[in-house]
Design a protein around this motif. Structure first.
Motif, PDB file in Angstrom:
ATOM      1  N   GLU A 172       0.779  -1.243   0.000  1.00 27.26           N
ATOM      2  CA  GLU A 172       0.000   0.000   0.000  1.00 27.26           C
ATOM      3  C   GLU A 172       0.811   1.293   0.000  1.00 27.26           C
ATOM      4  O   GLU A 172       0.233   2.359  -0.140  1.00 27.26           O
ATOM      5  N   ASP A 231       2.594   4.257  -1.437  1.00 31.63           N
ATOM      6  CA  ASP A 231       2.685   4.951  -2.716  1.00 31.63           C
ATOM      7  C   ASP A 231       3.249   6.348  -2.427  1.00 31.63           C
ATOM      8  O   ASP A 231       2.498   7.283  -2.142  1.00 31.63           O
ATOM      9  N   ASP A 261       4.619   8.547  -4.343  1.00 30.93           N
ATOM     10  CA  ASP A 261       4.167   9.580  -5.291  1.00 30.93           C
ATOM     11  C   ASP A 261       2.814  10.150  -4.864  1.00 30.93           C
ATOM     12  O   ASP A 261       2.601  11.360  -4.913  1.00 30.93           O
ATOM     13  N   ASP A 262       1.908   9.284  -4.425  1.00 33.32           N
ATOM     14  CA  ASP A 262       0.598   9.730  -3.962  1.00 33.32           C
ATOM     15  C   ASP A 262       0.737  10.565  -2.686  1.00 33.32           C
ATOM     16  O   ASP A 262       0.054  11.575  -2.522  1.00 33.32           O
ATOM     17  N   LYS A 287       1.995  13.972  -3.641  1.00 27.65           N
ATOM     18  CA  LYS A 287       0.911  14.718  -4.281  1.00 27.65           C
ATOM     19  C   LYS A 287      -0.056  15.292  -3.243  1.00 27.65           C
ATOM     20  O   LYS A 287      -0.590  16.383  -3.403  1.00 27.65           O
ATOM     21  N   ASN A 288      -0.274  14.567  -2.139  1.00 29.23           N
ATOM     22  CA  ASN A 288      -1.220  14.987  -1.104  1.00 29.23           C
ATOM     23  C   ASN A 288      -0.558  15.736   0.044  1.00 29.23           C
ATOM     24  O   ASN A 288      -1.228  16.116   0.998  1.00 29.23           O
TER      25      ASN A 288
END
Length: 187
Positions: free
Chosen positions: A175, A177, A179-180, A183-184
């Motif tokens: 799970e 990530d 990059d995610d 981004k957040n």
């Protein structure tokens, strides 16, 4: 649904945990969520400027699911709409002895825990931990922080109890990530 394509390393995750993970992912979504935390209470684990945290959901916290040494997300005892990130310092059965000789020692009762901020420079009122509000119910724990992104280049697993880190390793593999998270990230 075809489960034959799923693979896992035997010994790292039990068949029961795998079944639970499959059930939760298929029927209830991911085992983790992102949480933003800011403030000096958990420095240096989480930078004062804040961090995006990957949190493993804990549906019902008990001493068999969270362990002394874990960084947890819990409901704020003073405001149940807010959440605090603190380190689990003691659970039921631990004897608590104050540095102040006027305070009587006591034992944490069933389903109680003691949480502390990592930043030892803070006074209890600034740290907003059990030194201020006392023991808290285990039911207030909603997750364990397993990864912290402070900046796009400063991130990594959070140091939890040895047992939890071993248990969370397969979850991180599936799970995480980055990059995610970048981004957040709110910095």
């Amino acid at each position: 649904m075809i489960l034959e394509h799923w693979s896992y390393k035997r010994g790292q995750i039990s068949d029961r945990e795998l079944q639970d993970a499959v059930w939760k992912n298929v029927f209830r979504g991911k085992l983790t969520y992102l949480h933003w935390s800011k403030g000096e209470a958990m420095a240096p684990t989480i930078g004062e400027q804040g961090g995006t945290l990957l949190v493993r959901k804990i549906p019902s916290a008990d001493p068999g699911r969270v362990f002394v040494g874990d960084v947890i997300v819990m409901k704020d005892p003073d405001d149940s709409d807010n959440y605090l990130v603190r380190r689990l310092a003691a659970t039921e059965g631990y004897e608590m002895v104050s540095k102040d000789e006027k305070d009587e020692p006591f034992v944490l009762e069933k389903d109680q825990c003691w949480v502390l901020a990592d930043n030892e420079k803070l006074k209890p009122k600034e740290a907003k931990d059990s030194r201020l509000f006392g023991p808290v119910p285990m039911t207030g724990i909603v997750g364990r922080v397993i990864y912290c992104l402070r900046t796009a280049v400063d991130h990594g697993p959070v140091q939890n109890s040895h047992y939890s880190m071993r248990k969370d390793s397969p979850v991180l593999e599936v799970e995480l990530d980055v990059d995610d998270m970048v981004k957040n990230h709110k910095s």
